[in-house]
Design a protein around this motif. Structure first.
Motif, mmCIF file in Angstrom:
data_model
loop_
_atom_site.group_PDB
_atom_site.id
_atom_site.type_symbol
_atom_site.label_atom_id
_atom_site.label_comp_id
_atom_site.label_asym_id
_atom_site.label_seq_id
_atom_site.Cartn_x
_atom_site.Cartn_y
_atom_site.Cartn_z
ATOM 1 N N GLU A 95 37.411 83.334 54.613
ATOM 2 C CA GLU A 95 38.526 82.520 53.396
ATOM 3 C C GLU A 95 38.962 83.028 52.341
ATOM 4 O O GLU A 95 39.569 83.093 51.355
ATOM 5 N N SER A 96 37.927 83.121 52.042
ATOM 6 C CA SER A 96 38.278 84.355 50.571
ATOM 7 C C SER A 96 39.335 85.183 50.775
ATOM 8 O O SER A 96 39.951 85.803 50.016
ATOM 9 N N GLU A 97 38.177 86.373 51.972
ATOM 10 C CA GLU A 97 38.760 87.771 51.332
ATOM 11 C C GLU A 97 40.331 87.549 52.343
ATOM 12 O O GLU A 97 41.088 87.695 51.732
ATOM 13 N N ALA A 98 40.606 86.666 52.876
ATOM 14 C CA ALA A 98 41.694 85.844 53.677
ATOM 15 C C ALA A 98 42.553 85.773 52.925
ATOM 16 O O ALA A 98 43.751 86.242 52.210
ATOM 17 N N ALA A 99 42.090 84.834 51.291
ATOM 18 C CA ALA A 99 43.208 84.128 50.476
ATOM 19 C C ALA A 99 43.431 85.544 49.308
ATOM 20 O O ALA A 99 44.773 85.912 49.518
ATOM 21 N N PHE A 100 42.912 86.858 48.878
ATOM 22 C CA PHE A 100 43.134 88.119 47.783
ATOM 23 C C PHE A 100 43.662 89.286 49.034
ATOM 24 O O PHE A 100 44.030 89.512 48.302
ATOM 25 N N ARG A 101 43.636 88.307 49.960
ATOM 26 C CA ARG A 101 44.489 90.021 50.750
ATOM 27 C C ARG A 101 45.993 89.532 50.391
ATOM 28 O O ARG A 101 46.161 90.379 50.516
ATOM 29 N N ARG A 102 46.235 88.141 51.042
ATOM 30 C CA ARG A 102 47.260 87.706 50.685
ATOM 31 C C ARG A 102 47.895 87.723 49.102
ATOM 32 O O ARG A 102 48.128 87.986 48.644
ATOM 33 N N VAL A 103 47.167 87.282 47.845
ATOM 34 C CA VAL A 103 46.889 87.637 46.803
ATOM 35 C C VAL A 103 47.571 89.155 46.336
ATOM 36 O O VAL A 103 48.732 89.447 45.782
ATOM 37 N N ILE A 104 46.554 90.412 47.510
ATOM 38 C CA ILE A 104 47.559 91.124 46.724
ATOM 39 C C ILE A 104 48.902 91.719 47.886
ATOM 40 O O ILE A 104 49.761 92.458 46.734
ATOM 41 N N ALA A 105 49.179 90.894 48.689
ATOM 42 C CA ALA A 105 50.805 91.323 49.385
ATOM 43 C C ALA A 105 51.162 91.259 48.300
ATOM 44 O O ALA A 105 52.703 90.760 48.328
ATOM 45 N N LEU A 106 51.294 89.415 47.461
ATOM 46 C CA LEU A 106 51.915 88.635 47.063
ATOM 47 C C LEU A 106 52.817 89.895 45.742
ATOM 48 O O LEU A 106 53.874 89.386 44.950
ATOM 49 N N ASN A 107 51.694 90.225 45.114
ATOM 50 C CA ASN A 107 51.601 90.823 43.981
ATOM 51 C C ASN A 107 50.613 91.924 44.273
ATOM 52 O O ASN A 107 49.474 91.948 43.826
ATOM 53 N N PRO A 108 50.728 93.036 44.320
ATOM 54 C CA PRO A 108 50.291 94.126 44.374
ATOM 55 C C PRO A 108 50.081 95.447 42.939
ATOM 56 O O PRO A 108 48.897 96.395 42.810
ATOM 57 N N THR A 109 50.432 94.568 41.926
ATOM 58 C CA THR A 109 50.158 95.142 40.573
ATOM 59 C C THR A 109 48.994 94.097 39.864
ATOM 60 O O THR A 109 48.894 94.119 38.904
ATOM 61 N N PHE A 110 48.820 93.112 40.473
ATOM 62 C CA PHE A 110 47.457 92.059 39.898
ATOM 63 C C PHE A 110 46.299 92.663 39.841
ATOM 64 O O PHE A 110 45.341 92.791 41.443
#
Length: 478
Positions: free
Chosen positions: A354-369
Motif C-alpha cells: 500500500e505504501s509503495e502504491a501511494a508513493f508511485r501515485r505521488v510521483i505520477a502526480l508531481n514528478p518534481t517532488f
C-alpha cells in the motif's frame, strides 16, 4: 481596484437581464464559439475556468456559456459576482433561490479573490483558493444542477493560486480552458495600488487594503483599525490574527483568533486558524481539536482534514491520522502531499505494498517532488528491493535542489545493501561533510544502526567490515 465600493451579487433570471448587466459584451458574446462543458450529473457542480487571450475575449466566452445555460431550462438563472476581491471577507450565504433552481455562478477576474502579499509563509486561510472556491462549490451543490464559470488572467492566477493549474483541492472539479490568441501580458485593467489615505474607509475597505498591500507593517496597522471600527466582526479579528502571525506576535495572534472563534463559533475558517495558532505554540492536542472542529463544520475542506491528520500523526494516533488523510483525499484527489503522508503511515503500519502504491501515485502526480522518490526508495528498501531503491533515491537526489543530507546518507546505505560498499562510503562522506556536529553525529549513528542490522540479516554483504570500521570511528566512545 476600488477599495471603498464593494459590489453585490446580481441575480439575472433571463438572457435580457444578463444582456443589461453586461451591455458592453453581450452582442459579441452571442457569436463567440461555445465551450462544451457537458451536463452536470444530479447533485454535482461542473466548473469552467477560462484563461488566455484578452480579458474581453475571456468575458465573452464565459457569457456565451451562461447564455447557453439560461436557455436550457426555465429554472436556470445566473448569479453574477462582480466583486471577487471581496471573497476573503464577505460572509457567504445561500442566495434566496428556490430549491429546484439551476444556478450558474459567474465570476470575472478571479485572481483578485486570492491576494497573496504576506511574507514568511504565513498565509491567511481567507485568501486561499482551496478554501474560497470549495465554499462556493459547496453552496452550488445544494441545488440539483449548477455551474461555476470564472475567468482569470493566467499569469496572475498562477502567482496567487498555482493549485488551480494542478487540479489541487476543489480545482479538480473545474475544467481549465485556455483561449487561443495573444494574451494580456499580465494586465487586466485593474488598479492594484492602495488608496492615498485610510481616512474614511470602513472596516471592509480596510481589510481589502490590508491584504492587497506588500507592506506587513501597513497590513498590521490597517487590521487593527478594522477591529477598532468593527469589534464585533469575526473576520476583522481573524485577519488581525493573520497579520500578527506574519510578525511573529504569536500571543497577540492567538488572542485575536480566539476572539474570532468566540464571535463566530460555527465558522470553520476561525477554527482552522486557531489550529495553526496552537501549532505556533507547540500545543498539538489543542491544534488537533481545532482542526477537527474545522473539518466537522466544513466536511469538504481538504486542508482541515490534512492538518488534522498531521497533528494526529505527531501524536502517534496512526489509525486516526490515516482516516483524516483519506478524508482529505476525497476532496483533494490530486493532493500529492496527502498521498505522501498516507504512504508514510502505511509504511509505519507495515503495509508496504500500500505504501509503495501511494508513493508511485505521488510521483505520477508531481514528478518534481523529491520526497516522493525518497519515500518510495525507503519503502522498496524495507521490501528488500535494493536495486530499485537505489534508483528511487538517485531520482530524488536529481530533483532535490537542497541536497538533503539525511536522504543522501540513506542512499549510501541502500548502496551498501545493494552490494556497493565503496559507493556507500562516498555518499556517507559527502553528505556528512559540512554538517553541524549534532547533525553529523546523528547521521553517523543512523548509519551504524542500519549497517549493523543489514549485516545481521545479510552477513555476506561485501565490504561490511571496512564500512563498519569507518562508521565506528564517528561513534562516541562508550
Amino acid at each position: 481596484m476600488d477599495f471603498s465600493n464593494p459590489r453585490p451579487i446580481h441575480i439575472c433570471q433571463t438572457v435580457e437581464e444578463l444582456d443589461a448587466h453586461f451591455a458592453a459584451y453581450g452582442q459579441r458574446a452571442r457569436t463567440t464559439p461555445l465551450i462544451p462543458v457537458g451536463d452536470p450529473e444530479s447533485g454535482s457542480t461542473a466548473g469552467v475556468l477560462i484563461t488566455g487571450a484578452t480579458r474581453e475575449a475571456r468575458i465573452e466566452a464565459a457569457l456565451r456559456l451562461v447564455y447557453e445555460w439560461l436557455e436550457r431550462s426555465p429554472r436556470a438563472l445566473a448569479l453574477c459576482d462582480d466583486d471577487p476581491a471581496g471573497w476573503p471577507f464577505r460572509l457567504l450565504t445561500t442566495p434566496p433561490l428556490a430549491a429546484h433552481a439551476q444556478p450558474v455562478l459567474l465570476v470575472h477576474d478571479l485572481e483578485l479573490a486570492f491576494p497573496n502579499r504576506e511574507v514568511g509563509g504565513a498565509r491567511l486561510v481567507l485568501t486561499q483558493s482551496s478554501y474560497l472556491v470549495q465554499r462556493r462549490l459547496d453552496l452550488l451543490d445544494q441545488f440539483p444542477r449548477a455551474l461555476f464559470v470564472a475567468t482569470a488572467d493566467e499569469h496572475r492566477l498562477g502567482e496567487v493560486a498555482g493549485e488551480a493549474f494542478a487540479g489541487r483541492g476543489p480545482w479538480w472539479r473545474v475544467r481549465l480552458v485556455q483561449l487561443p490568441g495573444a494574451m494580456d501580458g499580465g494586465l487586466n485593467g485593474h488598479q492594484t495600488a492602495g488608496p492615498s489615505s485610510l481616512d474614511g474607509l470602513d472596516a471592509d475597505a480596510l481589510l481589502r487594503v490590508a491584504y492587497h498591500t506588500d507592506s506587513p507593517a501597513l497590513r498590521l496597522e490597517v487590521c487593527r483599525r478594522a477591529v477598532a471600527l468593527r469589534p464585533d466582526w469575526a473576520a476583522a479579528h481573524l485577519t488581525l490574527g493573520g497579520a500578527c502571525r506574519e510578525h511573529d506576535r504569536l500571543d497577540e495572534a492567538r488572542h485575536a483568533i480566539e476572539t474570532a472563534v468566540r464571535l463566530a463559533p460555527d465558522w470553520e475558517a476561525a477554527h482552522y486558524e486557531r489550529g495553526k495558532a496552537w501549532l505556533d505554540h507547540h500545543d498539538l492536542e489543542r491544534a488537533r481539536d481545532a482542526f477537527r472542529r474545522a473539518a466537522e463544520l466544513m466536511p469538504t475542506f481538504a486542508a482541515a482534514h490534512s492538518n488534522l491528520g498531521a497533528a494526529l500523526g505527531e501524536l502517534d494516533d496512526i489509525d486516526a491520522a490515516a482516516a483524516a488523510f483519506k478524508q482529505a483525499l476525497l476532496h483533494d484527489p490530486n493532493g500529492f502531499h496527502v498521498l505522501n503522508n498516507l504512504g508514510v503511515l502505511a509504511r509505519e503500519k507495515g503495509h508496504l505494498e500500500e505504501s509503495e502504491a501511494a508513493f508511485r501515485r505521488v510521483i505520477a502526480l508531481n514528478p518534481t517532488f523529491p520526497f516522493g522518490y525518497y519515500n518510495l526508495g525507503h519503502t522498496l528498501f524495507l521490501r528488500g528491493e535494493y536495486a530499485e531503491a537505489v534508483v528511487a533515491y538517485e531520482d530524488g537526489q536529481r530533483r532535490d535542489p537542497t541536497g538533503n543530507r539525511r536522504q543522501g546518507c540513506r542512499l549510501g546505505l541502500v548502496r551498501f545493501a545493494n552490494g556497493d560498499p565503496d559507493g556507500a562510503l562516498r555518499d556517507l562522506e559527502r553528505f556528512t561533510a559540512g554538517a553541524s556536529d549534532e547533525e553529523r553525529a546523528d547521521l553517523w549513528a543512523e548509519a551504524w544502526e542500519i549497517v549493523t542490522a543489514l549485516r545481521r540479516e545479510h552477513p555476506g554483504l561485501p565490504g561490511g567490515d571496512q564500512l563498519e570500521a569507518r562508521i565506528s570511528r564517528e561513534m562516541p566512545e562508550a
